[in-house]
Design a protein around this motif. Structure first.
Motif, PDB file in Angstrom:
ATOM      1  N   ILE A 102     -44.023 -54.462  14.026  1.00 60.75           N
ATOM      2  CA  ILE A 102     -43.952 -54.945  12.652  1.00 60.75           C
ATOM      3  C   ILE A 102     -45.263 -55.575  12.189  1.00 60.75           C
ATOM      4  CG2 ILE A 102     -42.810 -56.634  11.146  1.00 60.75           C
ATOM      5  CD1 ILE A 102     -40.260 -56.155  12.781  1.00 60.75           C
ATOM      6  N   ASP A 103     -45.884 -56.366  13.050  1.00 64.58           N
ATOM      7  CA  ASP A 103     -47.092 -57.077  12.637  1.00 64.58           C
ATOM      8  C   ASP A 103     -48.249 -56.141  12.327  1.00 64.58           C
ATOM      9  OD1 ASP A 103     -46.407 -59.914  12.749  1.00 64.58           O
ATOM     10  OD2 ASP A 103     -46.023 -59.530  14.846  1.00 64.58           O
ATOM     11  N   GLY A 142     -37.414 -51.989  14.876  1.00 67.54           N
ATOM     12  CA  GLY A 142     -38.340 -53.113  14.782  1.00 67.54           C
ATOM     13  C   GLY A 142     -37.918 -54.376  15.483  1.00 67.54           C
ATOM     14  N   PHE A 143     -36.634 -54.698  15.427  1.00 66.90           N
ATOM     15  CA  PHE A 143     -36.206 -55.990  15.952  1.00 66.90           C
ATOM     16  C   PHE A 143     -35.579 -55.840  17.335  1.00 66.90           C
ATOM     17  CE2 PHE A 143     -36.806 -56.753  11.510  1.00 66.90           C
ATOM     18  CZ  PHE A 143     -37.388 -58.015  11.486  1.00 66.90           C
ATOM     19  N   GLN A 168     -39.628 -58.165  20.103  1.00 71.00           N
ATOM     20  CA  GLN A 168     -40.328 -58.449  18.854  1.00 71.00           C
ATOM     21  C   GLN A 168     -40.632 -59.946  18.758  1.00 71.00           C
ATOM     22  OE1 GLN A 168     -41.631 -56.611  16.297  1.00 71.00           O
ATOM     23  NE2 GLN A 168     -42.371 -58.593  15.614  1.00 71.00           N
ATOM     24  N   ALA A 199     -42.912 -60.780  10.746  1.00 67.25           N
ATOM     25  CA  ALA A 199     -41.574 -60.364  11.162  1.00 67.25           C
ATOM     26  C   ALA A 199     -40.507 -61.131  10.387  1.00 67.25           C
ATOM     27  CB  ALA A 199     -41.396 -60.575  12.657  1.00 67.25           C
ATOM     28  N   TYR A 252     -39.895 -59.463   6.983  1.00 66.68           N
ATOM     29  CA  TYR A 252     -39.082 -58.249   7.109  1.00 66.68           C
ATOM     30  C   TYR A 252     -37.645 -58.587   7.497  1.00 66.68           C
ATOM     31  CZ  TYR A 252     -42.997 -55.062   6.518  1.00 66.68           C
ATOM     32  OH  TYR A 252     -44.041 -54.342   5.984  1.00 66.68           O
ATOM     33  N   TYR A 288     -35.512 -65.289  13.012  1.00 62.90           N
ATOM     34  CA  TYR A 288     -36.885 -65.099  12.533  1.00 62.90           C
ATOM     35  C   TYR A 288     -37.175 -65.868  11.247  1.00 62.90           C
ATOM     36  CZ  TYR A 288     -37.366 -61.433  15.986  1.00 62.90           C
ATOM     37  OH  TYR A 288     -37.438 -60.745  17.169  1.00 62.90           O
TER      38      TYR A 288
END
Length: 405
Positions: free
Chosen positions: A216-217, A333-334, A338, A344, A347, A404
């Motif tokens: 994601i980053d 992604g998660f 992650q 993050a 998102y 997150y």
């Protein structure tokens, strides 16, 4: 999406990820040659591979009732000139080249705990591109099992292309072990990777399945290729590394073990999924101090055939399709690896709000209300939603995403 011409860039370094082979030294030219034996069997081997070093433990057994003295060799691939295109010159069998190889690998070997002297000699007949061999002699008593441990520095093969794909590849050549009697009874390969995202999903040669992990980053994809399906994949929090293990039994040493870690740009079979997410949150991303998007030029509308927003609002025009989009973002992604970063978190908030929007939540934040109002299916009906309104799958996603915020 636009089509891009891919130009490959390859950097090759010396690698010696291979089994000790049984053989003999040619009396005329002094080089090493592999030769099969029916007397000695490789009972097992444990291979540990790090980013830049290797440790291999072998157990060889004398199956005969006679004393045996055998020559073994550990193969070396070497490239005198490395860089873009990896142009190779004819390899020189001189003291300067040998010194470079010995200093690079720093090859150490023991037998039953005692130091083995290894001599670096040229290959008598080039086998599988191996130019040199670290050779020594082993003396077996009748029925005796010897433990040989080899440790050495090693590199990998790295490469990239012009459209954002790059990779690191490690290999261990099992085929040089074919000179011992019968199959390799058991081979355990343990790979220690500094990467935290990539190795969770993978595809293997037999079923050619590719599953992506979304970093994601950095707005990149990661995936792994393996010659054999791993027996286990675990993350070691103490050492901050991903540990992959293969346990192979009765291996016919014909195919090499290979692990390749790929990193690609936003472009993939599902690139619209991430691009649409980026469009929805990019204003928030640029509020993060130090957030730099200069290298992500492929996300800008001028480099796309059409806007990701136009694609999203059109293709995700009903709740069912929109929920599939949410689930794909979450699953890619998660993952458990992650990290909890500000990017993050943004998102994660997008996915949380998306799940709430599906249930008709009326957003107080005008920006989020405007985003979801562009979907025909969105009907803001309530400001109060409880856990009972969510499915079991939605609850699990929300629980992780909330971490997150």
């Amino acid at each position: 999406m636009k089509k891009f011409l891919s130009i490959l860039f390859l950097i090759m370094v010396g690698t010696a990820f291979s089994d000790d082979a049984h053989g003999f030294i040619e009396p005329t030219i002094g080089g090493f040659t592999i030769k099969d034996t029916n007397d000695i069997r490789m009972m097992d081997e444990v291979v540990e591979i790090w980013e830049n070093k290797v440790k291999v433990t072998f157990h060889f057994k004398n199956l005969s009732d006679e004393k045996k003295t055998v020559t073994i060799g550990f193969p070396v691939q070497w490239h005198e000139e490395v860089g873009v295109g990896a142009r190779e010159k004819p390899l020189k069998n001189d003291e300067k080249t040998k010194k470079e190889i010995e200093e690079y690998y720093n090859f150490r070997s023991t037998c039953n705990g005692k130091k083995l002297e290894r001599k670096l000699i040229v290959s008598a007949n080039v086998y599988n591109s191996f130019d040199f061999w670290f050779t020594t002699e082993l003396v077996f008593e009748p029925g005796q099992t010897l433990e040989v441990v080899d440790e050495y520095n090693a590199g990998n093969i790295t490469g990239s292309d012009s459209i954002g794909l790059s990779w690191d590849s490690w290999s261990y050549v099992l085929s040089t072990g074919s000179s011992w009697y019968s199959t390799i009874a058991k081979a355990t390969i343990i790979f220690h990777s500094k990467y935290k995202y990539q190795w969770i999903k993978y595809y293997v040669e037999e079923n050619y399945k590719r599953d992506y992990i979304w970093d994601i980053d950095n707005m990149t994809y990661h995936w792994g290729y393996f010659s054999y399906k791993p027996t286990s994949i675990k993350y070691d929090k103490k050492n901050k590394e991903t540990v992959l293990t293969w346990v192979l039994e009765n291996i016919e040493p014909r195919k090499e073990w290979k692990a390749t870690e790929y990193r690609s740009s936003i472009r993939s079979p599902d690139d619209e999924i991430q691009e649409f997410a980026y469009d929805l949150v990019k204003d928030e991303l640029f509020k993060i101090p130090g957030y730099n998007n200069d290298s992500k030029w492929w996300l800008d509308d001028e480099y796309r055939n059409n806007s990701a927003s136009d694609w999203g609002y059109k293709e995700l025009g009903n709740k069912e399709k929109f929920y599939v989009w949410v689930r794909k973002l979450y699953e890619s992604g998660f993952t458990e690896f992650q990290p909890k970063t500000k990017v993050a978190g943004i998102y994660a908030q997008l996915l949380i709000n998306s799940i709430y929007a599906i249930h008709g939540y009326r957003f107080k934040n005008e920006s989020w209300a405007q985003k979801f109002s562009k979907f025909d299916w969105y009907e803001p009906a309530t400001s109060e939603i409880s856990d009972a309104d969510f499915s079991i799958e939605e609850k699990l996603m929300l629980k992780r995403l909330m971490e997150y915020r």
